[in-house]
Design a protein around this motif. Structure first.
Motif, PDB file in Angstrom:
ATOM      1  N   ASP A 152       0.805  -1.096   0.084  1.00  9.57           N
ATOM      2  CA  ASP A 152       0.031  -0.011  -0.033  1.00  9.57           C
ATOM      3  C   ASP A 152       0.788   1.153  -0.026  1.00  9.57           C
ATOM      4  O   ASP A 152       0.639   2.178   0.923  1.00  9.57           O
ATOM      5  N   PRO A 153       1.738   1.437  -0.968  1.00  7.38           N
ATOM      6  CA  PRO A 153       2.507   2.838  -0.862  1.00  7.38           C
ATOM      7  C   PRO A 153       1.527   3.906  -1.169  1.00  7.38           C
ATOM      8  O   PRO A 153       0.539   3.697  -1.862  1.00  7.38           O
ATOM      9  N   GLN A 154       1.883   5.088  -0.794  1.00  5.14           N
ATOM     10  CA  GLN A 154       1.180   6.387  -0.776  1.00  5.14           C
ATOM     11  C   GLN A 154       1.303   6.750  -2.101  1.00  5.14           C
ATOM     12  O   GLN A 154       2.614   6.704  -2.786  1.00  5.14           O
ATOM     13  N   PRO A 155       0.294   7.423  -2.867  1.00  7.74           N
ATOM     14  CA  PRO A 155       0.576   8.010  -4.107  1.00  7.74           C
ATOM     15  C   PRO A 155       1.573   9.069  -4.013  1.00  7.74           C
ATOM     16  O   PRO A 155       1.602   9.840  -3.223  1.00  7.74           O
ATOM     17  N   GLY A 156       2.150   9.245  -5.358  1.00  8.91           N
ATOM     18  CA  GLY A 156       3.259  10.145  -5.278  1.00  8.91           C
ATOM     19  C   GLY A 156       4.192   9.801  -6.002  1.00  8.91           C
ATOM     20  O   GLY A 156       4.577   8.842  -6.374  1.00  8.91           O
ATOM     21  N   LEU A 157       5.204  10.860  -6.266  1.00  8.00           N
ATOM     22  CA  LEU A 157       6.643  10.439  -6.981  1.00  8.00           C
ATOM     23  C   LEU A 157       7.590   9.679  -5.965  1.00  8.00           C
ATOM     24  O   LEU A 157       8.099  10.351  -4.964  1.00  8.00           O
ATOM     25  N   TRP A 158       7.896   8.481  -6.201  1.00 13.70           N
ATOM     26  CA  TRP A 158       8.737   7.808  -5.299  1.00 13.70           C
ATOM     27  C   TRP A 158      10.442   7.737  -6.013  1.00 13.70           C
ATOM     28  O   TRP A 158      10.317   8.134  -7.116  1.00 13.70           O
ATOM     29  N   SER A 159      11.382   7.498  -5.189  1.00 13.83           N
ATOM     30  CA  SER A 159      12.585   7.295  -5.702  1.00 13.83           C
ATOM     31  C   SER A 159      13.103   5.942  -5.484  1.00 13.83           C
ATOM     32  O   SER A 159      13.173   5.598  -4.209  1.00 13.83           O
TER      33      SER A 159
END
Length: 310
Positions: free
Chosen positions: A171-178
């Motif tokens: 369940d990763p939060q939405p948005g730009l990950w690295s």
């Protein structure tokens, strides 16, 4: 005779299957590789190799075809001892879930560290990062720039110190990950997720809205149209652009996707013509979901052009 066995497995299994090859030897029947690569592009199936023992010389063609098959199919080659096979099987059970989508698939031929910026959209229920290669290291930062640790829903599914590392985020939060990946030698990176948003692509010489009129590979040097069939998108969600990527992850070409809000059926998208590159390429679709979040998906296989007269 491992390549012949893979060929039979591809022929008798459904499209989009997961094929696992357990062996301790390089292939003798590597002349069948060309047919296997064609079948992979047709069936869009994934082939993963679990190799015990060193398979002798890794520069031998009988071993190198394993890497080529894994690269084309977004599979990987894992090296391990026989006693580690059970650990791999636990990870395999997790990997063969049916709604798995591809977010990144790259191969690197030397020691390198890469940082991948990628949007995670709300439909992604989990994300898995797999790195196969010597001294594998993975560092993941959430959209706030925080490095994820074991307390942050990051699970290590597999870690073989000089051969492989696989981690999973629920369940990763939405948005730009690295995602930062590094290895001390030749290695492959695969990032996948569980989601209903995905796509299939077909190639044709003339513009068409009928998938039956498309082929699984383009023809080299010929202007080509792409028909995309997306799943999990309904208005106002839409794909925005299509990129052709090299197997190391660089963008070769970007093609816009025209938006026709009233078009029926909504899930078919025709892309303007382009000349296919001579090298193998992946397709990446970037778009917006119904809430305006950016999503990105990569084709499950890499495509190579048919050379006329081949």
């Amino acid at each position: 005779m491992s390549i012949g066995a893979i060929k039979i497995a591809l022929e008798i299994s459904l499209p989009g299957s997961f094929i696992y090859v357990f062996t301790d030897a390089r292939s003798k029947d590597y002349k069948l590789t060309h047919e296997v690569l064609q079948l992979i592009q047709q069936k869009q199936s994934q082939v993963v190799f679990v190799l015990t023992g060193d398979c002798d010389d890794r520069n031998h063609i009988g071993y190198k075809v394993y890497e080529e098959i894994a690269s084309t199919s977004s599979g990987q080659v894992f090296h391990l001892d026989k006693k580690q096979v059970n650990e791999v099987l636990k990870w395999v059970e997790d990997a063969v879930q049916s709604s798995r989508v591809n977010l990144l698939s790259t191969d690197h031929f030397s020691q390198v560290s890469n940082t991948w910026q990628m949007p995670f959209d709300p439909s992604l229920k989990e994300v898995t990062v797999a790195l196969s290669g010597p001294a594998p290291d993975i560092e993941i930062k959430n959209p706030q720039g925080k490095i994820l640790g074991k307390d942050d829903s990051l699970t290590e599914l597999l870690h073989i110190p000089n051969s492989a590392k696989v981690v999973n985020i629920k369940d990763p939060q939405p948005g730009l990950w690295s995602v930062k990946t590094s290895s001390k030698g030749r290695h492959s990176v695969r990032i996948s997720g569980l989601s209903t948003i995905d796509f299939r692509a077909g190639f044709s010489r003339k513009s068409t809205m009928d998938f039956k009129m498309t082929s699984s590979r383009p023809v080299q040097g010929i202007p080509t149209h792409i028909l995309l069939n997306t799943t999990g998108l309904s208005p106002p969600a839409r794909p925005d652009r299509l990129e052709l990527l090299t197997i190391t992850g660089e963008v070769i070409k970007t093609l816009p996707i025209r938006y026709y809000p009233d078009r029926q059926p909504y899930n078919l998208w025709n892309i303007t013509e382009f000349i296919p590159p001579n090298e193998a390429f992946f397709l990446r679709v970037t778009g917006y979901d119904s809430q305006g979040f950016v999503f990105q998906r990569v084709s499950s296989v890499s495509f190579s052009s048919i050379v006329p007269g081949e």
